[in-house]
Write a protein that holds these residues in place. Structure first.
Motif, PDB file in Angstrom:
ATOM      1  N   UNK A   1       0.837  -1.195   0.000  1.00 37.47           N
ATOM      2  CA  UNK A   1       0.000   0.000   0.000  1.00 37.47           C
ATOM      3  C   UNK A   1       0.875   1.249   0.000  1.00 37.47           C
ATOM      4  N   UNK A   2       0.408   2.282  -0.703  1.00 36.53           N
ATOM      5  CA  UNK A   2       1.126   3.558  -0.734  1.00 36.53           C
ATOM      6  C   UNK A   2       0.841   4.296   0.573  1.00 36.53           C
ATOM      7  N   UNK A   3       1.874   4.873   1.161  1.00 36.25           N
ATOM      8  CA  UNK A   3       1.731   5.554   2.438  1.00 36.25           C
ATOM      9  C   UNK A   3       2.591   6.807   2.415  1.00 36.25           C
ATOM     10  N   UNK A   4       2.015   7.938   2.804  1.00 38.35           N
ATOM     11  CA  UNK A   4       2.764   9.176   2.928  1.00 38.35           C
ATOM     12  C   UNK A   4       3.168   9.328   4.390  1.00 38.35           C
ATOM     13  N   UNK A   5       4.463   9.434   4.630  1.00 41.76           N
ATOM     14  CA  UNK A   5       4.972   9.510   5.997  1.00 41.76           C
ATOM     15  C   UNK A   5       4.868  10.923   6.540  1.00 41.76           C
ATOM     16  N   UNK A   6       4.399  11.024   7.778  1.00 36.62           N
ATOM     17  CA  UNK A   6       4.400  12.311   8.461  1.00 36.62           C
ATOM     18  C   UNK A   6       5.453  12.269   9.581  1.00 36.62           C
ATOM     19  N   UNK A   7       5.532  13.343  10.359  1.00 35.70           N
ATOM     20  CA  UNK A   7       6.540  13.429  11.418  1.00 35.70           C
ATOM     21  C   UNK A   7       6.379  12.318  12.446  1.00 35.70           C
ATOM     22  N   UNK A   8       5.149  11.961  12.753  1.00 33.57           N
ATOM     23  CA  UNK A   8       4.908  10.903  13.734  1.00 33.57           C
ATOM     24  C   UNK A   8       5.392   9.562  13.209  1.00 33.57           C
ATOM     25  N   UNK A   9       5.123   9.267  11.931  1.00 35.35           N
ATOM     26  CA  UNK A   9       5.609   8.017  11.335  1.00 35.35           C
ATOM     27  C   UNK A   9       7.136   7.953  11.380  1.00 35.35           C
ATOM     28  N   UNK A  10       7.779   9.062  11.021  1.00 37.03           N
ATOM     29  CA  UNK A  10       9.238   9.098  11.045  1.00 37.03           C
ATOM     30  C   UNK A  10       9.773   8.927  12.464  1.00 37.03           C
ATOM     31  N   UNK A  11       9.098   9.516  13.429  1.00 33.12           N
ATOM     32  CA  UNK A  11       9.501   9.369  14.832  1.00 33.12           C
ATOM     33  C   UNK A  11       9.367   7.908  15.258  1.00 33.12           C
ATOM     34  N   UNK A  12       8.277   7.268  14.879  1.00 36.95           N
ATOM     35  CA  UNK A  12       8.083   5.847  15.180  1.00 36.95           C
ATOM     36  C   UNK A  12       9.218   5.026  14.578  1.00 36.95           C
ATOM     37  N   UNK A  13       9.548   5.277  13.309  1.00 38.21           N
ATOM     38  CA  UNK A  13      10.601   4.519  12.646  1.00 38.21           C
ATOM     39  C   UNK A  13      11.957   4.733  13.312  1.00 38.21           C
ATOM     40  N   UNK A  14      12.253   5.966  13.700  1.00 36.01           N
ATOM     41  CA  UNK A  14      13.530   6.240  14.375  1.00 36.01           C
ATOM     42  C   UNK A  14      13.607   5.502  15.707  1.00 36.01           C
ATOM     43  N   UNK A  15      12.528   5.523  16.462  1.00 39.32           N
ATOM     44  CA  UNK A  15      12.516   4.836  17.758  1.00 39.32           C
ATOM     45  C   UNK A  15      12.636   3.320  17.592  1.00 39.32           C
ATOM     46  N   UNK A  16      11.948   2.768  16.620  1.00 42.82           N
ATOM     47  CA  UNK A  16      12.022   1.322  16.400  1.00 42.82           C
ATOM     48  C   UNK A  16      13.399   0.905  15.889  1.00 42.82           C
ATOM     49  N   UNK A  17      14.053   1.757  15.094  1.00 40.49           N
ATOM     50  CA  UNK A  17      15.418   1.449  14.664  1.00 40.49           C
ATOM     51  C   UNK A  17      16.361   1.418  15.854  1.00 40.49           C
ATOM     52  N   UNK A  18      16.150   2.306  16.799  1.00 38.69           N
ATOM     53  CA  UNK A  18      17.015   2.382  17.970  1.00 38.69           C
ATOM     54  C   UNK A  18      16.750   1.234  18.936  1.00 38.69           C
ATOM     55  N   UNK A  19      15.489   0.809  19.020  1.00 40.14           N
ATOM     56  CA  UNK A  19      15.130  -0.277  19.934  1.00 40.14           C
ATOM     57  C   UNK A  19      13.869  -0.963  19.431  1.00 40.14           C
ATOM     58  N   UNK A  20      14.054  -1.996  18.659  1.00 41.26           N
ATOM     59  CA  UNK A  20      12.927  -2.742  18.111  1.00 41.26           C
ATOM     60  C   UNK A  20      12.160  -3.512  19.161  1.00 41.26           C
ATOM     61  N   UNK A  21      12.675  -3.538  20.383  1.00 42.60           N
ATOM     62  CA  UNK A  21      12.035  -4.272  21.475  1.00 42.60           C
ATOM     63  C   UNK A  21      11.055  -3.394  22.262  1.00 42.60           C
ATOM     64  N   UNK A  22      10.904  -2.138  21.855  1.00 38.96           N
ATOM     65  CA  UNK A  22       9.962  -1.245  22.539  1.00 38.96           C
ATOM     66  C   UNK A  22       8.561  -1.836  22.515  1.00 38.96           C
ATOM     67  N   UNK A  23       7.897  -1.809  23.641  1.00 36.97           N
ATOM     68  CA  UNK A  23       6.502  -2.242  23.654  1.00 36.97           C
ATOM     69  C   UNK A  23       5.658  -1.181  22.953  1.00 36.97           C
ATOM     70  N   UNK A  24       4.499  -1.562  22.478  1.00 41.07           N
ATOM     71  CA  UNK A  24       3.613  -0.599  21.834  1.00 41.07           C
ATOM     72  C   UNK A  24       3.245   0.515  22.811  1.00 41.07           C
ATOM     73  N   UNK A  25       3.067   0.165  24.079  1.00 42.66           N
ATOM     74  CA  UNK A  25       2.730   1.162  25.107  1.00 42.66           C
ATOM     75  C   UNK A  25       3.846   2.206  25.216  1.00 42.66           C
ATOM     76  N   UNK A  26       5.103   1.744  25.322  1.00 44.56           N
ATOM     77  CA  UNK A  26       6.237   2.671  25.432  1.00 44.56           C
ATOM     78  C   UNK A  26       6.407   3.501  24.168  1.00 44.56           C
TER      79      UNK A  26
END
Length: 157
Positions: A2-27
């Motif tokens: 699916x085509x998706x346009x990334x916003x600041x929140x998406x980019x923030x999510x990706x940066x955090x997951x790259x740093x720690x893929x073990x983050x819980x969804x809550x965190x």
């Protein structure tokens, strides 16, 4: 995908997951300022769109005494599709090879990143595995003295 346009929140999510893929969804949700359900939906959308290709656990090579990193330049005798594919199929079988890239701008055709315990294990890899490929015309090895930077994260805007 699916085509998706990334916003600041998406980019923030990706940066955090790259740093720690073990983050819980809550965190993760707390750190990006969302409630858990919308955060989970965004992560799922990023996965479905192919921005997140998978999850992995990165192991510490030192704990396995894998102390020697070698970058190997490999030059093949010919460049036919069959020879390239055969070489790549052989390389895919070797656990010691961390990366293999077909390159341009060099006398070498491939760069390999190899991880082994010591020079003796490298010698076994080189002589018993790599040089058994009949299409290799030359090999040049460089040994890492000090790792200055190592990252699995890709640069994001």
């Amino acid at each position: 995908m699916a085509e998706l346009t990334l916003d600041k929140t998406d980019l923030h999510i990706l940066k955090l997951l790259q740093a720690s893929g073990k983050l819980s969804n809550q965190d993760l949700a707390e750190q990006v300022g969302l409630s858990p359900s919308p955060c989970s939906r965004r992560v799922k959308a990023l996965e479905d769109a192919g921005y997140i290709s998978g999850y992995a656990t990165l192991l510490n090579a030192d704990h396995f005494k894998l102390a020697l990193t070698v970058y190997i330049q490999v030059r093949l005798e010919k460049h036919s599709t069959a020879i390239l594919e055969a070489f790549e199929a052989d390389i895919a079988l070797y656990d010691e090879v961390q990366e293999c890239s077909l390159i341009t701008g060099s006398e070498a055709d491939y760069y390999l990143k190899v991880l082994v315990t010591d020079m003796q294990q490298y010698k076994v890899f080189l002589l018993d595995k790599l040089t058994t490929n009949a299409h290799i015309a030359g090999i040049n090895s460089s040994f890492v003295l000090k790792k200055v930077k190592s990252s699995t994260a890709i640069p994001l805007p």
